[in-house]
Design a protein around this motif. Structure first.
Motif, PDB file in Angstrom:
ATOM      1  N   TYR A 174      -2.656  -2.295  -4.812  1.00  0.00           N
ATOM      2  CA  TYR A 174      -2.729  -1.598  -3.271  1.00  0.00           C
ATOM      3  C   TYR A 174      -2.858  -1.472  -2.151  1.00  0.00           C
ATOM      4  N   SER A 175      -3.762  -2.738  -1.644  1.00  0.00           N
ATOM      5  CA  SER A 175      -4.626  -3.720  -0.534  1.00  0.00           C
ATOM      6  C   SER A 175      -4.136  -5.255  -1.084  1.00  0.00           C
TER       7      SER A 175
ATOM      8  N   GLU B 230      -7.295  -6.362  -0.534  1.00  0.00           N
ATOM      9  CA  GLU B 230      -8.750  -7.150  -1.748  1.00  0.00           C
ATOM     10  C   GLU B 230      -7.996  -6.875  -2.909  1.00  0.00           C
TER      11      GLU B 230
ATOM     12  N   ASN C 166      -4.812  -7.430   5.892  1.00  0.00           N
ATOM     13  CA  ASN C 166      -3.828  -7.621   5.528  1.00  0.00           C
ATOM     14  C   ASN C 166      -2.680  -8.695   4.775  1.00  0.00           C
TER      15      ASN C 166
ATOM     16  N   ASP D  42       0.701  -1.241  -0.059  1.00  0.00           N
ATOM     17  CA  ASP D  42      -0.013   0.007   0.405  1.00  0.00           C
ATOM     18  C   ASP D  42       1.083   1.480  -0.266  1.00  0.00           C
TER      19      ASP D  42
ATOM     20  N   MET E 168      -1.523  -3.822   5.151  1.00  0.00           N
ATOM     21  CA  MET E 168      -1.895  -3.357   4.280  1.00  0.00           C
ATOM     22  C   MET E 168      -3.178  -3.158   4.699  1.00  0.00           C
ATOM     23  N   PRO E 169      -4.550  -1.871   3.956  1.00  0.00           N
ATOM     24  CA  PRO E 169      -5.502  -1.631   4.719  1.00  0.00           C
ATOM     25  C   PRO E 169      -6.470  -3.125   4.280  1.00  0.00           C
ATOM     26  N   MET E 170      -7.937  -2.990   4.779  1.00  0.00           N
ATOM     27  CA  MET E 170      -9.222  -3.631   4.671  1.00  0.00           C
ATOM     28  C   MET E 170      -8.549  -5.458   4.526  1.00  0.00           C
TER      29      MET E 170
END
Length: 146
Positions: free
Chosen positions: A36-37, A39, A66, A11, A62-64
Motif C-alpha cells: 500500500y505504500s 515504504e 512515492n 495505495d 503513494m503516501p510516505m
C-alpha cells in the motif's frame, strides 16, 4: 516453469482489487502480492530473506514514499536493480514520464479506465521479454497509453 511473481505497489484498494481480478483472468501462472505504500514496498524488497519479484508494477502517487523515490532506490540497490519496473499511474504528466524514463523504469503505463484494457495492458507487460542490464528504451516504446 514456476509461477511468475508480480509485486504491485499501489495505495488505492480498488485499483489493487481490479488489478488482481485482471491477473486472475489473463493467466493462472502468476502470483501477485500487493503493498500500500512506497515504504512498505522498500521494506519488503530489502529484507535479507526477501523473495524478489519477477516484475514490479509501481504507482507514482503513494503516501510516505512515492513511486519516484522507490524507483531511484531500486535502481541504486545492487540486489534489486535487475528487477523490471513498470510505472502504473493515472498521471500523464510529461515530467513524470521523463523522470521515470531517466531513472530507469522499463515501461510507463497510464492506468486504463476499463477492465478489458487493464487485462490487455497487464498481459502485454507481463509477456514482454526483459533483458538485463537494461537499456534505456525510446519514448515511443516506453509509454503505454490505452
Amino acid at each position: 516453469m514456476s509461477a511468475r511473481f508480480i509485486l504491485l505497489a499501489d495505495d488505492d484498494v480498488d485499483d489493487q482489487m481490479l488489478f488482481q481480478d485482471a491477473v486472475e483472468e489473463i493467466e493462472e501462472d502468476i502470483r501477485i502480492r500487493t503493498v500500500y505504500s512506497g515504504e512498505q514496498l522498500m521494506r519488503l524488497l530489502t529484507k535479507p530473506d526477501a523473495m524478489l519479484p519477477d516484475l514490479i508494477f509501481l504507482d507514482l502517487n503513494m503516501p510516505m514514499k512515492n513511486g519516484h523515490e522507490c524507483l531511484e532506490e531500486i535502481r541504486t540497490n545492487d540486489k534489486l536493480k535487475h528487477i523490471p519496473v513498470a510505472i502504473f499511474s493515472t498521471s500523464m504528466s510529461q515530467g513524470d514520464v521523463d523522470r521515470t524514463l531517466l531513472n530507469g523504469a522499463n515501461v510507463y503505463i497510464r492506468k486504463p479506465s476499463n477492465f478489458n484494457k487493464l487485462k490487455e495492458v497487464i498481459s502485454t507487460v507481463v509477456n514482454m521479454e526483459w533483458k538485463y542490464p537494461f537499456v534505456l528504451p525510446s519514448k515511443d516504446i516506453f509509454l503505454i497509453n490505452f
